[in-house]
Design a protein around this motif. Structure first.
Motif, mmCIF file in Angstrom:
data_model
loop_
_atom_site.group_PDB
_atom_site.id
_atom_site.type_symbol
_atom_site.label_atom_id
_atom_site.label_comp_id
_atom_site.label_asym_id
_atom_site.label_seq_id
_atom_site.Cartn_x
_atom_site.Cartn_y
_atom_site.Cartn_z
ATOM 1 N N HIS A 71 0.667 -1.214 -0.001
ATOM 2 C CA HIS A 71 -0.003 0.043 -0.089
ATOM 3 C C HIS A 71 0.750 1.212 -0.044
ATOM 4 O O HIS A 71 0.720 2.162 -0.893
ATOM 5 C CB HIS A 71 -0.911 -0.118 1.132
ATOM 6 C CG HIS A 71 -2.288 -0.921 1.148
ATOM 7 N ND1 HIS A 71 -3.082 -0.394 -0.081
ATOM 8 C CD2 HIS A 71 -2.829 -1.642 1.955
ATOM 9 C CE1 HIS A 71 -3.938 -1.241 0.035
ATOM 10 N NE2 HIS A 71 -3.879 -2.059 1.123
ATOM 11 N N GLU A 72 1.863 1.142 1.000
ATOM 12 C CA GLU A 72 2.879 2.316 0.842
ATOM 13 C C GLU A 72 3.442 2.549 -0.493
ATOM 14 O O GLU A 72 3.756 3.663 -0.803
ATOM 15 C CB GLU A 72 3.840 1.896 2.042
ATOM 16 C CG GLU A 72 4.651 3.424 2.395
ATOM 17 C CD GLU A 72 3.783 4.456 3.038
ATOM 18 O OE1 GLU A 72 3.938 5.616 2.941
ATOM 19 O OE2 GLU A 72 2.867 4.088 3.882
ATOM 20 N N GLN A 73 4.121 1.440 -1.031
ATOM 21 C CA GLN A 73 4.574 1.644 -2.224
ATOM 22 C C GLN A 73 3.532 2.307 -3.435
ATOM 23 O O GLN A 73 3.957 3.085 -4.227
ATOM 24 C CB GLN A 73 5.312 0.426 -2.682
ATOM 25 C CG GLN A 73 6.325 -0.113 -1.879
ATOM 26 C CD GLN A 73 6.650 -1.470 -2.485
ATOM 27 O OE1 GLN A 73 6.698 -2.201 -3.560
ATOM 28 N NE2 GLN A 73 7.482 -2.325 -1.464
ATOM 29 N N ALA A 74 2.100 1.750 -3.373
ATOM 30 C CA ALA A 74 1.388 2.048 -4.367
ATOM 31 C C ALA A 74 0.985 3.866 -4.074
ATOM 32 O O ALA A 74 0.822 4.466 -5.224
ATOM 33 C CB ALA A 74 0.104 1.414 -4.354
ATOM 34 N N LEU A 75 1.269 4.224 -2.735
ATOM 35 C CA LEU A 75 0.777 5.532 -2.767
ATOM 36 C C LEU A 75 2.091 6.452 -3.352
ATOM 37 O O LEU A 75 1.776 7.439 -3.541
ATOM 38 C CB LEU A 75 0.708 5.659 -1.111
ATOM 39 C CG LEU A 75 -0.703 5.440 -0.857
ATOM 40 C CD1 LEU A 75 -0.745 5.302 0.723
ATOM 41 C CD2 LEU A 75 -1.745 6.450 -1.217
ATOM 42 N N SER A 76 3.376 5.889 -3.023
ATOM 43 C CA SER A 76 4.439 6.876 -3.235
ATOM 44 C C SER A 76 5.050 6.587 -4.968
ATOM 45 O O SER A 76 5.780 7.474 -5.132
ATOM 46 C CB SER A 76 5.606 6.338 -2.301
ATOM 47 O OG SER A 76 5.856 4.975 -2.614
ATOM 48 N N THR A 77 4.471 5.766 -5.362
ATOM 49 C CA THR A 77 4.985 5.456 -6.765
ATOM 50 C C THR A 77 4.164 6.402 -7.903
ATOM 51 O O THR A 77 3.048 6.976 -7.589
ATOM 52 C CB THR A 77 4.631 4.195 -7.456
ATOM 53 O OG1 THR A 77 5.133 3.837 -8.833
ATOM 54 C CG2 THR A 77 3.187 3.847 -7.697
ATOM 55 N N THR A 78 4.944 6.875 -8.778
ATOM 56 C CA THR A 78 4.381 7.877 -9.798
ATOM 57 C C THR A 78 4.157 7.261 -11.243
ATOM 58 O O THR A 78 3.586 7.866 -12.011
ATOM 59 C CB THR A 78 5.376 9.186 -9.911
ATOM 60 O OG1 THR A 78 6.526 8.649 -10.107
ATOM 61 C CG2 THR A 78 5.190 9.663 -8.573
ATOM 62 N N GLY A 79 4.913 6.180 -11.514
ATOM 63 C CA GLY A 79 4.717 5.698 -12.727
ATOM 64 C C GLY A 79 3.593 4.607 -12.958
ATOM 65 O O GLY A 79 3.144 3.833 -12.116
ATOM 66 N N GLU A 211 -7.664 7.710 -11.568
ATOM 67 C CA GLU A 211 -8.681 6.469 -11.808
ATOM 68 C C GLU A 211 -8.027 5.115 -10.888
ATOM 69 O O GLU A 211 -8.777 4.641 -10.399
ATOM 70 C CB GLU A 211 -8.503 6.328 -13.280
ATOM 71 C CG GLU A 211 -9.442 7.035 -13.941
ATOM 72 C CD GLU A 211 -9.597 6.897 -15.539
ATOM 73 O OE1 GLU A 211 -8.536 6.089 -15.884
ATOM 74 O OE2 GLU A 211 -10.563 7.301 -16.472
ATOM 75 N N GLU A 212 -6.918 5.291 -10.950
ATOM 76 C CA GLU A 212 -6.138 4.255 -10.222
ATOM 77 C C GLU A 212 -6.402 4.266 -8.545
ATOM 78 O O GLU A 212 -6.605 3.292 -8.142
ATOM 79 C CB GLU A 212 -4.716 4.013 -10.428
ATOM 80 C CG GLU A 212 -4.086 3.534 -11.798
ATOM 81 C CD GLU A 212 -2.783 3.798 -12.170
ATOM 82 O OE1 GLU A 212 -2.101 4.396 -11.367
ATOM 83 O OE2 GLU A 212 -2.388 3.198 -13.130
ATOM 84 N N ARG A 213 -6.588 5.471 -8.301
ATOM 85 C CA ARG A 213 -6.559 5.628 -6.735
ATOM 86 C C ARG A 213 -8.030 5.404 -6.489
ATOM 87 O O ARG A 213 -8.365 4.877 -5.497
ATOM 88 C CB ARG A 213 -6.235 7.191 -6.467
ATOM 89 C CG ARG A 213 -4.967 7.645 -6.669
ATOM 90 C CD ARG A 213 -4.004 6.907 -5.867
ATOM 91 N NE ARG A 213 -2.723 6.919 -6.481
ATOM 92 C CZ ARG A 213 -1.528 6.375 -6.255
ATOM 93 N NH1 ARG A 213 -1.666 5.350 -5.442
ATOM 94 N NH2 ARG A 213 -0.226 6.649 -6.921
#
Length: 305
Positions: A71-79, A211-213
């Motif tokens: 979850h933390e990685q998904a929140l911080s990633t930009t690609g 949309e992903e969020r």
């Protein structure tokens, strides 16, 4: 998007039956599962399954920690690609964890049934019910921690989506933003922004991210709802087991009181018997004395004359 997490157990387990089957512990083999290889006694099967529950709960705890990291990685990633890969890994782990949760709940249900087995002593029923209840409480706490973690990341995704919404509609009120997120309309607002903006590349990226969020929020909220339902079921199980434990312990206490009362009555009967024997011996002694006196009198008054 409408997939039920807890029904994914079938996919995760490949439609195989778990080693834990619903049924009573008797005959050394669980009913409906003749291939079960647990120890032959009912008590041995109980502790074998209890160990399985503990191991699966540890796996769930480890998975929850890993889900939090994803979850933390998904929140911080930009690609876009990175987020999709992280989301896929996270969703797979959530499905596996859901399978383990269902397995543990199933096992706890089976363990709870042992307390109703008429073939084992009440004291043993109470002991087993107490052990089952202890693990059910730990499981309930684990579900609560998992739900709280998911809720926190849902809120963080929502906050990020709100910031992105304001990029597309700077004049939007808090109420409008909240309504758009709740009704899944945020994507349409970003789509309109894309059509009206001369910075198509940047806005399209924000649109995809939004949309992903939105999808992440929906998935997490479904998981939170399912965990809440499971938590309520386990809490109900704990309450029922407590009632059973109280009932069995009350029966054991009554039996103990009856035994103590019986012991007292036996002791009293022994005392009465001793007293009765003493009276009999006294009576016999008096009778002998009377007979001796009569003989003496007869001897001196009749025979000697």
């Amino acid at each position: 998007m409408g997939r039920d997490r807890f029904t994914e157990l079938q996919d995760y387990n490949g439609h195989e039956q778990t080693a834990i089957e619903m049924g009573s512990f008797n005959g050394g083999v669980q009913q409906g599962n003749p291939g079960y290889s647990a120890p032959g006694s009912a008590d041995g099967q109980f502790f074998h399954m209890l160990d399985q529950v503990k191991r699966n709960m540890q796996l769930i705890d480890d998975n929850v920690a890993q889900i939090a990291r994803l979850h933390e990685q998904a929140l911080s990633t930009t690609g876009d690609v990175s987020h999709r890969q992280i989301a896929a890994d996270r969703d797979q782990l959530v499905a596996q964890t859901s399978g383990l949760i269902t397995n543990v709940k199933h096992s706890l249900d089976v363990l709870a049934q042992t307390a109703n087995d008429p073939n084992i002593p009440k004291s043993q029923c109470a002991a087993q019910a107490s052990r089952q209840q202890a693990e059910a409480k730990k499981f309930s706490e684990l579900l609560q921690r998992y739900r709280q973690m998911e809720y926190q990341y849902s809120q963080r995704n929502r906050e990020r989506l709100e910031r992105q919404y304001r990029i597309a509609r700077p004049d939007a009120t808090d109420a409008e933003i909240s309504e758009a997120i709740e009704s899944n309309q945020a994507g349409q607002v970003f789509a309109q922004s894309v059509m009206q903006s001369n910075r198509l590349g940047a806005v399209r990226h924000v649109l995809r991210d939004a949309e992903e969020r939105q999808e992440d929020i929906e998935k997490i909220e479904r998981t939170v709802g399912e965990l809440a339902d499971m938590f309520n079921e386990v809490s109900q199980m704990v309450r029922q087991q407590q009632e059973l434990i109280d009932s069995v312990e009350a029966g054991v206490e009554d039996a103990h009181v009856n035994v103590e009362s019986g012991h007292k009555e036996v002791k009293q009967a022994i005392i009465y018997r001793i007293k009765a024997r003493k009276k009999i011996w006294i009576f016999i002694l008096l009778l002998i004395i009377i007979i001796v006196i009569i003989i003496i009198i007869v001897y001196f008054t009749v025979i000697k004359k």
